[in-house]
Each structure stands twice: as structure tokens, then as C-alpha cells.
Write a protein that holds these residues in place. Structure first.
Motif, PDB file in Angstrom:
ATOM      1  N   VAL A  93       0.851  -1.189   0.000  1.00  0.00           N
ATOM      2  CA  VAL A  93       0.000   0.000   0.000  1.00  0.00           C
ATOM      3  C   VAL A  93       0.891   1.244   0.000  1.00  0.00           C
ATOM      4  N   ARG A  94       1.941   1.204   0.822  1.00  0.00           N
ATOM      5  CA  ARG A  94       2.880   2.345   0.895  1.00  0.00           C
ATOM      6  C   ARG A  94       4.268   1.769   1.116  1.00  0.00           C
ATOM      7  N   GLY A 126       7.157   3.306   1.477  1.00  0.00           N
ATOM      8  CA  GLY A 126       8.050   4.043   2.386  1.00  0.00           C
ATOM      9  C   GLY A 126       9.332   4.435   1.669  1.00  0.00           C
ATOM     10  N   ARG A 185       7.419   3.632   7.997  1.00  0.00           N
ATOM     11  CA  ARG A 185       6.375   4.211   7.124  1.00  0.00           C
ATOM     12  C   ARG A 185       6.021   3.281   5.968  1.00  0.00           C
ATOM     13  N   TYR A 186       5.751   2.022   6.316  1.00  0.00           N
ATOM     14  CA  TYR A 186       5.421   1.013   5.314  1.00  0.00           C
ATOM     15  C   TYR A 186       4.031   0.475   5.614  1.00  0.00           C
ATOM     16  N   ALA A 187       3.288   0.151   4.554  1.00  0.00           N
ATOM     17  CA  ALA A 187       1.969  -0.465   4.756  1.00  0.00           C
ATOM     18  C   ALA A 187       1.705  -1.470   3.649  1.00  0.00           C
ATOM     19  N   THR A 235      -4.858  -4.853   6.745  1.00  0.00           N
ATOM     20  CA  THR A 235      -3.712  -3.998   6.431  1.00  0.00           C
ATOM     21  C   THR A 235      -2.734  -4.011   7.603  1.00  0.00           C
ATOM     22  N   GLU A 260       0.547  -2.051   9.083  1.00  0.00           N
ATOM     23  CA  GLU A 260       1.270  -0.786   8.939  1.00  0.00           C
ATOM     24  C   GLU A 260       2.426  -0.714   9.905  1.00  0.00           C
ATOM     25  N   CYS A 262       7.581  -0.822  -4.647  1.00  0.00           N
ATOM     26  CA  CYS A 262       6.856   0.391  -5.003  1.00  0.00           C
ATOM     27  C   CYS A 262       5.401   0.223  -4.577  1.00  0.00           C
ATOM     28  N   ASP A 263       4.722   1.348  -4.385  1.00  0.00           N
ATOM     29  CA  ASP A 263       3.304   1.298  -4.040  1.00  0.00           C
ATOM     30  C   ASP A 263       2.564   0.482  -5.101  1.00  0.00           C
TER      31      ASP A 263
END
Lengths: 207, 280
Positions: B5-6, B8, B59-61, B99, B101, B142-143
Motif C-alpha cells: 500500500v505504501r 516508504g 512508514r510502510y503499509a 492492512t 502498517e 513500489c506502491d
């Protein structure tokens, strides 16, 4: 023929030798008869790095084993030879002809007319530093490195020739290009070149 | 499967790397804080060499498309599953589709997220690690990326919590001088003052700034083999400690080699942190 053993952390030793021929000779001996516990043999211009698995052996034992190796003279005799077809249309061919005084055709003749030996790898997976038989083609690197050199580019720098295994920045003087794939991780071994292998360049026409 | 999702700042797939190919110019790569990855794998019941995620600065999801067990170790960061806080350094059950995070790293730099079954991207030369120097292995995440998961082979650990040790304050690294300590006027200068971790540090090496080391021999060194932990001193005199994605050969003198056991601590040092060397 002398060997100097230089400490390199707790699980490696760097063997310094007189010259590249001695490095290749010791490397050939140790590839054929590797002391137990040695997990990496990394030759370079004047040195051979031995990395050991410290669970299996110690640096001292490996140092003793290497010190006991009796080196033959000259390079490994029965090395494999790889032929590399080259289209000699490189952007620096004219400049190398001028620097060496050989002219463009003279450079091609000198490059194809001698047997090269892979001295060591580095810079990128599958990149071999090749040494020739004489110093006719010794040229400096380019003053301004290129930001993009294509895969397969064949070049010169210092005492070495080399082939770029993939696109990358680079400062070598470019003589031409080959279509042979130098590096393919799906292949075994993945690299066409490895230390000790001989290389002959063969001129082919542009397609 | 997991869906990023993210991603980071920098998240890569890492296992214990691809040792034994240095003669072909292949870096060893692998998790910079290997003990933290091993611990995360053990917590979720994976074998040691299973691939997980190395998350740089947090900062990863991601979302997980099946029920799974995950564990976060290494740099201390907040973990939430389906929006609820979950423990750091412990096996955590993730419901199907939830999810996961990872918040910003509070201490240290690199967190390790293991998922039961492991990240099952194709192995290259026996490893699934992203090698940032040579480009081997999967690309950095990557996202929107989707990554396959392997089948879990073991049971999650029964522990409630495992203490972890990411350093705080000045870091002391044990070093052995050589192979090129004789190229410096006084190699023990390395031991006298603290250095600062530079912001340009990465998976290839930790760049340090401080009192420049002075060379006794100013010749050009012919390229020679490099080991993990080698302290290389380029022309500016500022030492660089090589980490997992280091090149296999280099042409600047190596003044000493840091004990491998201390490298995970260095991998967790932040830009601005102070580092001292002492003889091993």
C-alpha cells in the motif's frame, strides 16, 4: 616469488604477490585444491583474497596451507578459451588509434591479435578485467566518463580490456561491441568470464 | 500474496544473501541486520534463510490476502494490524485481507518484517535479496506491488516478547587493523576520535565523517578484494565501512576491518550518530 600475508579481519586473509602472473598461478592452484573452509577466492591485480568460514577453519590454518603451495611458473596452461565476436565501431576507436599511434585498423589488429586472460572480476557481476600479452593498447581512461555505456560495449582502460555486462556509467575507451551475453543469472555459471579464462576477440561485420 | 500500500523511503526483500560469488563480481547482499531478520523469521516459524522485508526508516503499509502471522524486529517502530496496535518483537496474527502498517522508526534505521511462509519471489543465484549495487534480485518495492507468499512450514513461536537491542548513544565498533594500515602515517588515528554517521550512508556502506586519516603512501593502489566490514579510506581521508551490498573489489586502501558481529549495530546507526573504533 614471494607471498605476503596481510590481515583482513577475523575471517579472511589477503595474499599479496609479486605480479598478476603470480596471482593467476596461485589462484589456479587453489581452485584445483582449495584448502578446507575457504568459501571465497577473489583474485585481483596483485592480490588474492581468501575468505574462510570460521566455523570450519581459522585464518592461521589457511595461511599455512597457502604458504606451502609450490607455484609453477607462468599462467595456468590448460585454461579454457572463450571467443568474443566484436563489431569494431566504438566511439573511441579513433582516439585510441591516435593515443597508441597504431591507427584504427592497427588497434583492431592488436586487440584481435593477442590472447587475453581474465585476471579478476569486479565493477559489476560478470565484468572481467582482461590482461593482454603486451602493452601496445595501454591507454588512460576517458577524462569524462560516460553516463551511459551500453551492454556489450568492449573497451580499454589502463592495462586492461573489458566488456560491459550490462548498461552502466563508465569511463573506458570504447572500441566496439559484442552481441554475446556476458551475464545471465539463469545460466550456470551465470558469467561467461571467470578468473583464469582466456579470451580471443574476433572481428565481425556490422549486421 | 501481499499488496504494497505504501512502500516508504526504501523497502527491499532480503534474506541472508548470496555468498560465494565474489569471484564473479557479485556482492553478498542480504539483510544488513541479519540477527534481526533471523529473529523475525523464528518468531513466525520460518527457517532462517527465509526472505522477509527490510524496511528503512519505517512508514510502510501492506495488505495481506490470507490469514498470516507476521513479526517486526530490528529498528523499533509502531506496528498496527487492521488499525489496532500490535506488539513489536512478537508473532502477530493477521486476519485475511487486513492492512499491516509499520510507523516511523523510533530508534535505529532498519526494521524487519517476516511473514509466515516468506516472500516467495524468484531466487537469483540462490537468494531473493535485492542487491542495490548490482541490481540482482527483485527491485525495491513500489506502491501497488504484489508479492507472492510461500506456504508456512513451521508453527509461530510461543514467546510473548523478545527483547531487542538497537543501539542508542555512541556506538563502539571493534576493528582489526589491516590489510593496508601501513599506508597511513598513524593508523591508530582511527581509534582516537569519534566519527559521525553521514547522511549519504546506504546498503553499500556507512560513510563516516570526522578527523581525516592521513596517508603515508600516496601511490594508487591496484584494485584488491574487499570483505564485509572493510574500512576503506578514499582520497578525502574520511572512512567508509562496507556493508552487505559492497563491491567485491576496490582501489582505495583498507585501514582495518570491523568485526562482523558489530556490523548489525552500525546498520542501525542513524545519520548524525557517533561511532568510535577500538581494537578487537
Amino acid at each position: 616469488m614471494s607471498m605476503r600475508f596481510l590481515p583482513c579481519g577475523d575471517s579472511a586473509v589477503l595474499v599479496e604477490l609479486d605480479d598478476l602472473d603470480a596471482v593467476l598461478a596461485l589462484h589456479a592452484e587453489l581452485v584445483g585444491d582449495t584448502p578446507p573452509g575457504v568459501v571465497d577466492l577473489v583474485p585481483a591485480a596483485r592480490t588474492l583474497l581468501l575468505r574462510v568460514d570460521s566455523r570450519q577453519t581459522g585464518v592461521d590454518a589457511v595461511t599455512r596451507a597457502v604458504a606451502a603451495v609450490r607455484l609453477g611458473t607462468g599462467r595456468q596452461r590448460e585454461a579454457r578459451t572463450v571467443e568474443i565476436p566484436v563489431i569494431y565501431d566504438g566511439e573511441d576507436l579513433y582516439e585510441v588509434g591516435r593515443l597508441t599511434g597504431l591507427g584504427e585498423r592497427g588497434v583492431v589488429a592488436a586487440h584481435t591479435g593477442q590472447t587475453w586472460t581474465v585476471a579478476f572480476a569486479g565493477f559489476a557481476p560478470g565484468f572481467g578485467y582482461l590482461v593482454g600479452e603486451d602493452d601496445r593498447l595501454h591507454v588512460p581512461r576517458r577524462a569524462n566518463p560516460r553516463t551511459r555505456v551500453p551492454a556489450g560495449a568492449v573497451g580499454l582502460a589502463g592495462e586492461f580490456s573489458g566488456i560491459y555486462p550490462r548498461e552502466s556509467p563508465g569511463g573506458w575507451q570504447l572500441l566496439g561491441r559484442t552481441h554475446r551475453r556476458m551475464w545471465d543469472p539463469q545460466r550456470n555459471p551465470p558469467s561467461l568470464l571467470a578468473p583464469g579464462i582466456r579470451v580471443r576477440f574476433v572481428e565481425v561485420p556490422a549486421r | 500474496m501481499i499488496t504494497v500500500v505504501r512502500a516508504g523511503p526504501l523497502t527491499t526483500v532480503q534474506d541472508l544473501g548470496r555468498p560465494g560469488w565474489a569471484h564473479l563480481g557479485v556482492p553478498v547482499s542480504g539483510a544488513l541486520d541479519a540477527p534481526a531478520l533471523r529473529l523475525a523469521n523464528r518468531l513466525v516459524g520460518n527457517p532462517d534463510g527465509t526472505a522477509g522485508l527490510e524496511i528503512t526508516a519505517g512508514r510502510y503499509a501492506m495488505s495481506v490476502a490470507r490469514a498470516a502471522t507476521v513479526a517486526l524486529t530490528g529498528a523499533d517502530a509502531g506496528l498496527t494490524v487492521a488499525g489496532r496496535p500490535a506488539p513489536f518483537g512478537a508473532p502477530v496474527a493477521v486476519p485475511n485481507g487486513a492492512t499491516v502498517e509499520v510507523g516511523p522508526a523510533r530508534h535505529g534505521v532498519r526494521s524487519y518484517l517476516a511473514i509466515a511462509g516468506g516472500v516467495d519471489v524468484p531466487a537469483v543465484l540462490g537468494s531473493r535479496s535485492t542487491d542495490t549495487l548490482s541490481g540482482l534480485g527483485p527491485k525495491r518495492l513500489c506502491d501497488g506491488d504484489e508479492l507472492p507468499l510461500g506456504e508456512p512450514t513451521g508453527e509461530p513461536s510461543g514467546v510473548d516478547f523478545v527483547p531487542t537491542s538497537v543501539p542508542r548513544g555512541d556506538l563502539v565498533l571493534r576493528v582489526r587493523l589491516g590489510p593496508r594500515d601501513d599506508w597511513f602515517t598513524d593508523p591508530t588515528e582511527l581509534l582516537t576520535e569519534a566519527y559521525t554517521v553521514d547522511v549519504n550512508s546506504n546498503r553499500v556502506g556507512a560513510r563516516l565523517t570526522g578527523r581525516p586519516l592521513t596517508r603515508a603512501v600516496t601511490d594508487e593502489l591496484p584494485s584488491e578484494g574487499i570483505v564485509l566490514g572493510a574500512v576503506q579510506v578514499p582520497a578525502n581521508g574520511q572512512p567508509l565501512v562496507f556493508l552487505a551490498d559492497h563491491p567485491t573489489t576496490g582501489g582505495y586502501p583498507v585501514i582495518g576491518v570491523v568485526d562482523e558481529a558489530d556490523l548489525p549495530l552500525l546498520a542501525q546507526a542513524r545519520p548524525g550518530d557517533r561511532v568510535r573504533f577500538r581494537l578487537s
